[in-house]
Design a protein around this motif. Structure first.
Motif, mmCIF file in Angstrom:
data_model
loop_
_atom_site.group_PDB
_atom_site.id
_atom_site.type_symbol
_atom_site.label_atom_id
_atom_site.label_comp_id
_atom_site.label_asym_id
_atom_site.label_seq_id
_atom_site.Cartn_x
_atom_site.Cartn_y
_atom_site.Cartn_z
ATOM 1 N N TYR A 98 0.095 -6.792 -2.516
ATOM 2 C CA TYR A 98 0.615 -6.019 -1.382
ATOM 3 C C TYR A 98 1.077 -4.603 -1.747
ATOM 4 N N PRO A 99 1.884 -4.444 -2.811
ATOM 5 C CA PRO A 99 2.345 -3.087 -3.128
ATOM 6 C C PRO A 99 1.195 -2.160 -3.515
ATOM 7 N N VAL A 101 -2.016 -2.493 -2.409
ATOM 8 C CA VAL A 101 -2.795 -2.213 -1.202
ATOM 9 C C VAL A 101 -2.058 -1.180 -0.351
ATOM 10 N N SER A 102 -0.734 -1.294 -0.313
ATOM 11 C CA SER A 102 0.056 -0.348 0.466
ATOM 12 C C SER A 102 -0.134 1.071 -0.025
ATOM 13 N N ARG A 150 3.141 -3.009 -10.109
ATOM 14 C CA ARG A 150 3.074 -1.603 -9.763
ATOM 15 C C ARG A 150 3.459 -0.704 -10.928
ATOM 16 N N ASP F 217 7.862 -2.014 -1.612
ATOM 17 C CA ASP F 217 6.438 -2.050 -1.955
ATOM 18 C C ASP F 217 5.685 -0.867 -1.357
ATOM 19 N N ARG F 218 6.419 0.051 -0.767
ATOM 20 C CA ARG F 218 5.882 1.308 -0.266
ATOM 21 C C ARG F 218 4.909 1.138 0.882
ATOM 22 N N ALA F 219 5.178 0.137 1.752
ATOM 23 C CA ALA F 219 4.341 -0.017 2.937
ATOM 24 C C ALA F 219 4.907 0.871 4.036
ATOM 25 N N ARG F 223 2.158 -0.161 8.765
ATOM 26 C CA ARG F 223 1.604 -1.260 7.978
ATOM 27 C C ARG F 223 2.542 -2.460 8.022
#
Lengths: 364, 320, 439, 62, 330, 315
Positions: A98-99, A101-102, A150, F217-219, F223
């Motif tokens: 997730y991190p 892809v973000s 990350r 997580d930097r979304a 998102r």
């Protein structure tokens, strides 16, 4: 990897002061513990470093850069939550990726990275499982995986072992520390468990009531507590306080506790008033010859050692003695204190009095 | 510098959200307010165009509040000859109102009766369903009952049945048993419908009471049954109360069974209200008055119940 | 009200004391629709209570629910009603399913003769099978569908002139269906006294029997027949005859071009509303409402007049009205019969007319003063001469609902053609009669 | 997907319930779709099949 | 107070054997602790004795009487639960009086008042008697739960981790207090816990459970010093005992596995070990060592500084030997 | 505490009394507690259901007591399932279903999302918004009929006010193309709060820390909305959709009062049609078959519903 500097950090929620003017430095690669009872402000401090809360005032430097007012996404730190905060509707693989892809990392790169992290944590076989059915340890590993994938500048961990059961916690603590030793990443770790902090931490900050009480290495904090709170909070059983009223001259190496003269480390600070004679249980010796008398209230067998609860003129205290030494309930015994380890406290303020022992630790 | 947390919406967002929600709430309320208002209009004002929405003003949009609707709701009236009207002066303020139309009050209307039926059937079935439901829910919660899941599903599915589909055989059965148009029949029927909600809901409440309490009582020398009513019941009291209100609201609002299976004796208010006839067509102020009186208790209960609302409408699955 | 009438009433009252019961006092319940005549019946029945010692209770059900509720009650064998004033179409079912008590023996014993009642009403309200001397009810309320109009508007010179200009004819009580449509279209959308008004209010209701009652008011004058041969159920060519198609199209045109907006589901109440609120120049409704309309303070009195359903190919009106029957599930049949005996008395019938009920008794109808007793009395007699009724079969409900659907779908929902609607209606009806074993 | 089929083979509840759910959904769709009348005609059989299947498979092991 | 005897009791839930063939005698006046990790069958054993679960086989004697067919009420036991044993809808007073009002005891009201008052004094909560149970702090609540057991005079007190929901300080205080109350009353007490400190400090006897079986039963000292297996040895002692192949160390050995308690490792000479990490816990310093790839923990003096990566020499003191399956070889 | 007190406490406890008290066994209590409910449901739900199934194979008419009852096999089912009028009713039902669900989900979710912004007083306004769903649908239908009156109705007036149209130029209940929407509007007014409440529960079931994790997580917010909010509310939304689907599939009271199925048969939903067959035409056998078809459909949907319910419960 980075150094984190906290300067005069302050956080207020309405009328409630959560963190009061805290300052400390976390060196690059350190495993750093924020320790304190619940509600002491340790989690708020951590969240401010992560950017989940914005400080009311003060500065946070990450690698020399002032970041205190930036949102978390601009800080490049990872966070491991107490309840793991895994995304329950995604499987392990999607959680970990997730991190990435973000951030818009290409798919193939994500795949490779996830595989690598899974290898490090030994969770390759559960990558396609939903997170719902995982055991506590596996969840913990996935949460770690999501944090390390990350390669952030620093890790924040908010009681990451709190949700595990006691037996597994010990094992996981070792694993976590080993992981840190391998990666060498700056880690800030919040806990209320003093044993965990002592066991894992390179440095510890002890907080109480929104204030930093002491900052140092585990042994330092144990041996040279700056306040009665720290002395009481660290160690099990905790430090004994013999309450007495007395007078202490600067440079004295003896103090009269309830008419018994006891040796102490040379004082660097004269004091008169309500004091506490602080001595760790393992620094008390039962000796029939000693002047300081006490009645044995109870004994607790602990294998090689036993804990003896004693009633003295200065209050009930506990001593840790070898289990083969006989102590019978109801008997009166004499006590010897290991002078070099004794800390005297001002009972009014809870502050430790400066002495030969702790002068290097106490500031101001 | 202001305090800020990631999850705390900004002041501007809150203000924006608040405005929209309040706007929607107001739109939602308009029909209800309108109906309440109509209850206090005269029939002519009620159907005037443009609508009159200001109380007691002389302007075009104003109307003089009157209790005509309520009088019409509660009475039956008949037209009388001028001679009669002259000979018999009005006896009450209500009489005075209907005299405008050369009418006299000849007696109470059926509304009171229907309202009373609603109350009797509502409370009767509520009591029964909560009583039986509590017992069953306790058993499902605490004991191993063979096929418990299937039984629970079966119980729930009974509430999902279309009332009209069930009404056919019920009608035949009630006809044979002489239960048609009786309070008992309707109470049993509503109980059967409500019991599913009661069992599911109460089971979720009772599931929330740790078994340790009863076990402690068992060890302390009480029998299982005593443990049930001395320990479980008091702790389930709020659950029982909110379940009861949900059952009551259902029985209160139910229309399909009422219209199909009752004609007079045991008819409740919902099928009755739309049929209030004034002089000429439908008497809108009287209907509005009836609607207002009928909806009022439910609104009060809703406000009392707001904390348990979610549990009730999801059969206890979601807690709020 | 005339003094002579009052005198008769009291004389009757005295004479009727002879009816006084020998049996114990009972609580009787009479069921009927909730409308003006019902209130009149309550008044009337007070005399019966005084004489017989029985107590009368009333269960009046609003029209939209009347059939539903009462048929439901009968079908469930309910004991709510001892006496039922039931719609004419129910007589077949009431007789065949044993809901109603057969009254022949009772009539014979008490000397009540059906010859004393208007033949059309006896045929329609009392007999089953139709026209045979098997009586299941006493005609209680004669009724037919009629019309009323704004006499004040019709009388205004400006309007008369405008009508003349528009149509080349004089504005008058319509003499045919087409003329009525023309008048209605003339009024449609016209501004009168600063208010937009419309042509006429007609029945379009879907739920119970409304649109069927409205449509038949057009179908019958065009010469619509249910069967080619009475009793044969041979509907092909009768129900969908060209006349019927034309009549149905006429009704639709009427609905589309001459009725106020929003009257898509209107029956008695809406028709009254439309008229009383001054929206329409004309309106269709049952004679039963005419006393009330005449008495209306706003649109009644001088401002209103009445006319019988205009003829087209023939003169015909849709029958309304009800007979009074004794419910066979009642435990108090004797007392109920007593009520019927009392009600059949010519004196009571006269008072019934006077209070606003429509007596079907010859003694009332043929009274020389009758025609002038009310402005609509003459029209009523006229209408009752040419009344036709819907199927009175035991399966009447199925037949009616089929017609409701087909006609409403065509007229209001604008689906298909008139021919299709009637063809489908025959299909539906055929299916019903097949189920019944009659075909 | 393969997991779904192996689940079916082994009489596992999850995939079978999913299948029954889909059949019910198709049945309901057939009942109310405005396209072809034969679908309406057979909708009942399909829904009935799905429902009966659901009742049976809900007793399969997890 | 009475002796309680378990004869081969067993209980299975579906396919899992919760308790398997346990026999033991809890002597009159004993403080017996059942120790084991989650799922070892401790609580089930307790519930089997109390009658909250029915036995699959075996028998339970309380005071010499077979109680297998008795209801919990008839068994005359008192039980303290881990949590939730106070009725939230009652006051502290009513909670304490609850057992006395049961149909079995039917104590007269004036006596109830007297007893409740006394027990409240013992527990130091007389001022809280009229509070709702929910208005108490965690420690007070647990104290009242214990009080609810103490108002009666049952054959045996059963306690199911009564202290586990409390924080460390309070737990330490109540531990001492409970032990003293038991000693003063001379009551028989069966106590379940997974906390080895509680077991060691309070028990007169410890029963160690492993997957539903009773693997060792004896005084804390016996269990600590003479464990019958690796499993039992790992239950007591912090840091945990080191289990290593005996081939790592020179000399003749009695078995293939060797158990070394951290405090029984002496530094100075002997086998070489590399220091992986040292943990300074204040009163002791733990050294994590590695001997030919096998991790090993030992204790050292807090004042002694040992550099990570350094090599030290260790030798054995009082080692315990186990066979390949983990059984002790004496 | 003193030893003496303890002694006294202990000695004051009387020896255990007779061990007579036994009470009913758990098994007996379980059955005694469950039996009345099961009995009631058997008598008022299951027995009639079986009766309906039986009747559905006959030509029975409940209003014709003396009439001969014939077994006619699947004839009733055949007739229903090939009747294009009933098919049309199903389509009307589908229209009602799809659009009410669409609007209710859309508005309900939006409202829930806004309310979840925790502005001041959101509790009060939520309670107000929730009111309509607790009211009697029949009575609601009745008073909305009043609001929909062309000319005198408030609804037409308000629309006219905003659009400048003549209020009497359109008839919500009378026009073939408007009537299906008029029932959609009322149902949406009434039941949007239901969807809103469930969505709100869904939103509130998402712990804050999940969003914090996403933030770390930097979304981006967008998102987060699509990868966290929506998927996590989905089971709740499913529940709401299924429940509304089931309820609206059997919708009766509201629409009966509003349009009575008209104009023509445009809003004649299946239960209205069924009611006509069963209680107006009295074709009991035929209506029974019809009822069974509806019942099976609802039962099927209910199975899925319970599945969704359990999924939500696991949270």
């Amino acid at each position: 990897m980075a150094q984190i500097v906290i300067k005069n950090l302050k956080k207020q929620f309405g009328d409630f002061m959560a963190v009061r003017e805290s300052s400390f430095t976390i060196e690059d690669g350190e495993f750093f513990m924020l320790l304190g009872p619940s509600g002491c402000g340790k989690t708020t401090t951590l969240r401010m470093i992560a950017g989940l809360e914005l400080p009311t005032s003060g500065e946070i430097y990450l690698d020399g850069e002032e970041i205190s007012q930036r949102p978390p996404s601009e800080r490049d730190i990872a966070f491991v939550f107490q309840m793991f905060a895994l995304y329950p509707h995604m499987n392990v693989r999607r959680n970990i990726s997730y991190p990435l892809v973000s951030q818009g990392m290409p798919k193939t790169a994500v795949q490779a990275k996830v595989a690598e992290v899974a290898g490090i944590l030994g969770i390759e076989d559960i990558l396609d499982r939903p997170v719902g059915g995982l055991s506590g340890g596996d969840r913990q590993r996935v949460a770690l995986g999501r944090a390390i994938v990350r390669e952030p500048k620093a890790f924040m961990m908010d009681e990451p072992l709190g949700a595990l059961d006691a037996e597994f916690r010990e094992h996981m603590a070792e694993e976590l520390r080993a992981l840190h030793d391998r990666m060498g990443a700056t880690t800030v770790y919040v806990t209320h468990d003093q044993l965990e902090a002592m066991q894992m931490g390179d440095k510890i900050v002890v907080m109480n009531n929104a204030v930093v009480e002491q900052f140092g290495t585990p042994q330092e904090i144990y041996d040279k507590p700056a306040t009665m709170f720290v002395a009481d909070f660290i160690g099990s059983p905790s430090m004994n306080f013999l309450k007495f009223h007395g007078k202490l001259a600067g440079g004295a190496s003896e103090v009269s506790v309830h008419d018994v003269r006891c040796a102490v480390p040379t004082s660097r600070e004269p004091f008169e008033g309500d004091m506490a004679f602080g001595v760790r249980p393992e620094h008390i010796e039962l000796s029939d010859a000693a002047d300081f008398r006490a009645e044995v209230l109870a004994t607790e067998y602990l294998g090689t050692t036993q804990i003896v609860t004693l009633r003295t003129a200065g209050g009930d205290i506990k001593a840790r003695i070898p289990s083969h030494q006989v102590a019978r309930t109801g008997e009166t015994v004499g006590l010897n204190f290991k002078a070099s380890t004794v800390t005297l406290f001002d009972r009014q303020s809870g502050r430790a009095l400066k002495s030969e022992l702790n002068e290097g630790v106490l500031h101001g | 510098m202001s305090s800020f947390s990631v999850n705390e919406p900004s002041v501007r967002t809150k203000w924006f959200a608040g405005t929209l929600v309040i706007l929607y709430a107001i739109i939602t309320m308009i029909p209800l307010v309108w109906i309440a208002m109509t209850g206090f209009k005269s029939p002519a004002d009620a159907i005037s165009y443009p609508p009159k929405y200001i109380i007691g003003s002389d302007s075009d949009a104003g109307f003089q509040p009157t209790l005509e609707g309520y009088v019409n709701l509660f009475t039956t009236r008949t037209r009388q000859t001028q001679d009669y009207l002259e000979a018999n002066p009005p006896e009450s303020w209500a009489d005075e109102i209907v005299r405008k139309y050369d009418m006299v009050i000849v007696g109470p209307s059926k509304f009171g009766e229907r309202f009373l039926n609603s109350v009797i059937i509502g409370f009767g079935s509520t009591f029964l369903s909560v009583f039986l439901g509590t017992l069953a829910a306790y058993a499902f919660s605490r004991f191993k009952i063979p096929l418990a899941d299937d039984l629970l599903f079966f119980i729930l599915s009974t509430r999902m049945m279309p009332p009209i589909a069930v009404a056919i055989p019920i009608f035949l059965m009630f006809r044979n048993l002489g239960l048609s148009d009786t309070h008992l029949g309707m109470i049993l029927l509503y109980t059967a419908v409500n019991i599913s909600l009661a069992v599911w809901l109460l089971k979720s409440f009772i599931d929330g009471i740790p078994t340790e309490y009863e076990e402690a009582a068992l060890i302390d020398g009480y029998t299982r049954f005593q443990a049930f009513y001395k320990v479980v019941l008091p702790q389930a009291a709020t659950g029982i109360a909110s379940t009861a209100i949900f059952c009551l609201i259902f029985a209160w609002n139910e229309y399909a069974f009422a219209v199909l299976l009752t004609t007079a004796n045991a008819q409740t208010a919902p099928p009755f209200i739309p049929t209030i006839i004034g002089i000429g067509g439908l008497d809108w102020p009287a209907i509005a008055a009836g609607v207002t009186l009928f909806l009022l208790p439910v609104m009060v209960f809703t406000i009392l119940l707001r904390k348990h609302l979610l549990r009730g409408i999801t059969f206890g699955a979601v807690r709020k | 009200m005339s003094y002579s009438k009052l005198a008769t009433v009291s004389a009757i009252a005295l004479a009727a004391t002879g009816v006084a019961s020998t049996a114990q006092a009972e609580d009787l319940t009479l069921c009927w629709a909730a409308w003006d005549p019902a209130n009149a019946l309550v008044e009337l029945s007070k005399e019966f209570e005084a004489q017989s010692g029985h107590t009368m209770n009333f269960e009046f059900v609003p029209w939209p629910n009347f059939a539903d509720r009462m048929l439901n009650e009968l079908n469930s064998g309910g004991k709510l009603c001892d006496l039922l004033i039931g719609d004419s179409q129910w007589i077949g079912g009431g007789a065949e399913n044993g809901h109603y008590v057969k009254l022949n023996d009772f009539f014979d014993n008490e000397g009540i003769s059906m010859d004393d009642f208007a033949p059309a009403t006896v045929y329609a309200y009392s007999t089953w099978p139709k026209g045979t001397p098997n009586y299941y009810a006493l005609p209680a309320m004669g009724d037919a569908n009629g019309w009323f109009y704004r006499k004040d508007w019709f009388g205004r010179e400006d309007i008369q002139a405008a009508y003349k200009e528009a149509t080349g004819q004089d504005l008058r009580e319509p003499q045919s269906q087409t003329e009525m449509l023309q008048i209605a279209q003339f009024f449609q959308g016209r501004e009168i006294d600063g208010k937009t008004v419309y042509g006429a209010a007609i029945f379009t209701e879907r739920g119970s029997e409304g649109i069927t009652m409205g449509v038949t008011s057009a179908l019958y004058p065009w010469g619509f027949k249910y069967e080619n041969t009475p009793g044969q159920y041979d509907m092909e060519g009768a129900v969908n005859s060209p006349e019927a198609v034309e009549a149905l199209e006429f009704y639709k045109t009427f609905y589309e071009t001459a009725t106020p907006p929003g009257y898509t589901n209107s029956y008695m109440g809406e028709s009254l509303d439309a008229f009383k609120s001054g929206q329409v120049a004309m309106a269709m409704n049952w004679f039963a409402f005419f006393p009330g309309l005449y008495a209306d303070p706003v649109t009644g009195g001088d401002k209103i007049d009445f006319f019988v359903n205009p003829p087209q190919n023939i003169a015909a009106s849709t029958l309304g009205g009800q007979g009074i029957s004794v419910v066979s599930y009642s435990d108090k049949q004797d007392a109920a019969l007593e009520y019927i005996k009392w009600f059949s008395d010519p004196g009571v019938q006269a008072k019934w007319w006077e209070l606003g009920g429509y007596s079907a008794h010859n003694a009332v109808l043929q009274d020389p003063g009758f025609v002038d007793s009310q402005p609509f009395a003459g029209d009523f007699l006229l209408a009752m001469d040419g009344v036709l009724d819907f199927w009175q079969e035991p399966a009447y409900a199925e037949l009616l609902l089929a017609m409701q659907k087909r006609v409403h779908d065509f007229v209001v929902a604008d689906q298909g053609t008139a021919q299709e609607a009637l063809d489908k209606l025959i299909e539906d009806w055929t299916e019903v009669f097949e189920d019944e074993g009659k075909l | 997907m393969t997991r779904f089929f192996t689940g079916l083979m082994r009489l596992r509840r999850g995939p079978w319930e999913m299948l029954a759910t889909i059949i019910i959904a198709i049945g309901v769709f057939m009942l109310m779709q405005p396209f072809v009348i034969w679908a309406f005609t057979y909708s009942f059989v399909v829904t009935l099949t799905g429902t009966v299947m659901f009742i049976i498979v809900s007793h399969f092991p997890e | 107070m009475a002796e309680v005897q378990l004869n081969g009791i067993s209980k299975a839930f579906g396919a899992t054997r919760a308790v398997h063939d346990i026999s033991m005698t809890i002597g009159d006046g004993d403080f017996v602790v059942l120790l084991g990790p989650t799922g070892a069958g401790k609580t089930t054993t307790l519930r089997l004795i109390s009658g909250l679960e029915t036995l699959d086989s075996g028998s339970v004697f309380i005071g010499g009487r077979d109680v297998v067919n008795d209801t919990p009420a008839q068994r005359d036991v008192a039980m303290v639960f881990q949590q939730y044993s106070l009725y939230p809808h009652l006051t502290v007073r009513d909670n304490l009086a609850f057992p006395l009002r049961s149909p079995i005891l039917k104590t007269p009201e004036d006596e109830i008042t007297r007893k409740v008052q006394k027990i409240a004094e013992v527990l130091q909560i007389p001022h809280k008697l009229d509070n709702k149970a929910t208005a108490l702090s965690g420690g007070e609540m647990q104290r009242v739960s214990i009080g609810r057991a103490l108002v009666r005079n049952p054959s045996i007190y059963l306690m199911d981790e009564p202290l586990s929901s409390l924080d460390a300080k309070l737990r330490a205080d109540l531990r001492v207090e409970l032990k003293r109350i038991q000693a003063d009353l001379g009551s028989t007490l069966l106590y379940v816990t997974h906390d080895q400190i509680e077991a060691m400090t309070m028990a007169t006897h410890i029963g160690v459970l492993e997957e539903g079986r009773l693997v060792q039963y004896g005084t804390p000292k016996e269990i600590y010093e003479n464990p019958v297996s690796v499993y039992v040895a790992s239950r007591l002692g912090l840091p945990r005992i080191n289990i290593l192949p005996s081939t790592l160390f020179p000399g003749a050995h009695k078995g293939p596995q060797i158990g070394l308690r951290p405090e029984h490792i002496q530094q100075g000479d002997g086998t070489e070990a590399r220091v992986l990490r040292s943990e300074h816990l204040g009163d002791q310093t733990r050294l994590h060592l590695e001997v030919q790839g096998h991790p090993l923990t030992t204790l050292t003096d807090p004042n002694q500084q040992v550099a990570v990566g350094a090599t030290i020499k260790i030798n054995l003191q009082n080692p315990l030997y186990f066979d390949a399956s983990g059984a002790r070889i004496v | 505490m003193s030893d003496k007190t303890l002694d006294r406490v202990a000695s004051a406890t009387p020896p255990p009394v007779a061990r007579k008290i036994r009470g009913l066994s758990d098994r007996a209590i379980a059955w005694i507690f469950v039996a009345p409910t099961i009995f009631l449901l058997l008598a008022i739900n299951i027995f009639p259901l079986i009766w309906t199934i039986r009747l559905s194979f006959t030509n029975y008419k409940a209003n014709r007591i003396g009439r001969e009852v014939k077994e006619i096999g699947f004839r009733n089912y055949e007739r229903i399932l090939t009747d294009s009028d009933i098919w049309l009713n199903m389509q009307a039902t589908a229209h009602f279903l799809i659009w009410t669900i669409f609007f209710q989900v859309l508005i309900g979710f939006a409202l829930a999302w806004l309310i979840n912004k925790k502005f001041k007083g959101n509790d009060l306004w939520t309670t107000i918004i929730v009111l309509p769903m607790m009211l009697s649908p029949a009575v609601v239908g009745n008073f909305w009929k009043f609001l929909y009156q062309p000319q005198i109705g408030l609804f037409n007036y308000i629309i006219a006010f905003f659009t400048g149209k003549e209020p009497s130029s359109f008839q919500m209940l009378g026009e073939v193309n408007l009537a299906p929407w008029s029932i959609v509007i009322v149902d949406t007014w009434m039941w949007t709060p239901f969807v809103m409440l469930i969505c709100l529960a869904g939103l509130r079931s998402i712990p804050d820390y999940i969003y914090e994790a996403a933030e770390i997580d930097r979304a981006s917010k967008l998102r987060q909305f699509f990868t966290i909010t929506i998927p996590m509310v989905l089971p709740f939304l499913m529940l709401a959709v299924l429940f509304r689907g089931i309820e609206n599939f059997k919708m009766f009271d509201l629409v009966v009062q509003l349009t009575g199925g008209g104009p023509g048969s445009t809003t004649e939903l299946t239960s209205i049609n069924l009611k006509r067959e069963a209680f107006e035409k009295w074709r009991t056998g035929y209506a029974s078959a019809y009822a069974i078809i509806l019942f099976v459909t609802v039962f099927g949907l209910a199975s899925i519903y319970v599945k969704a319910l359990n999924k939500v419960k696991e949270r």
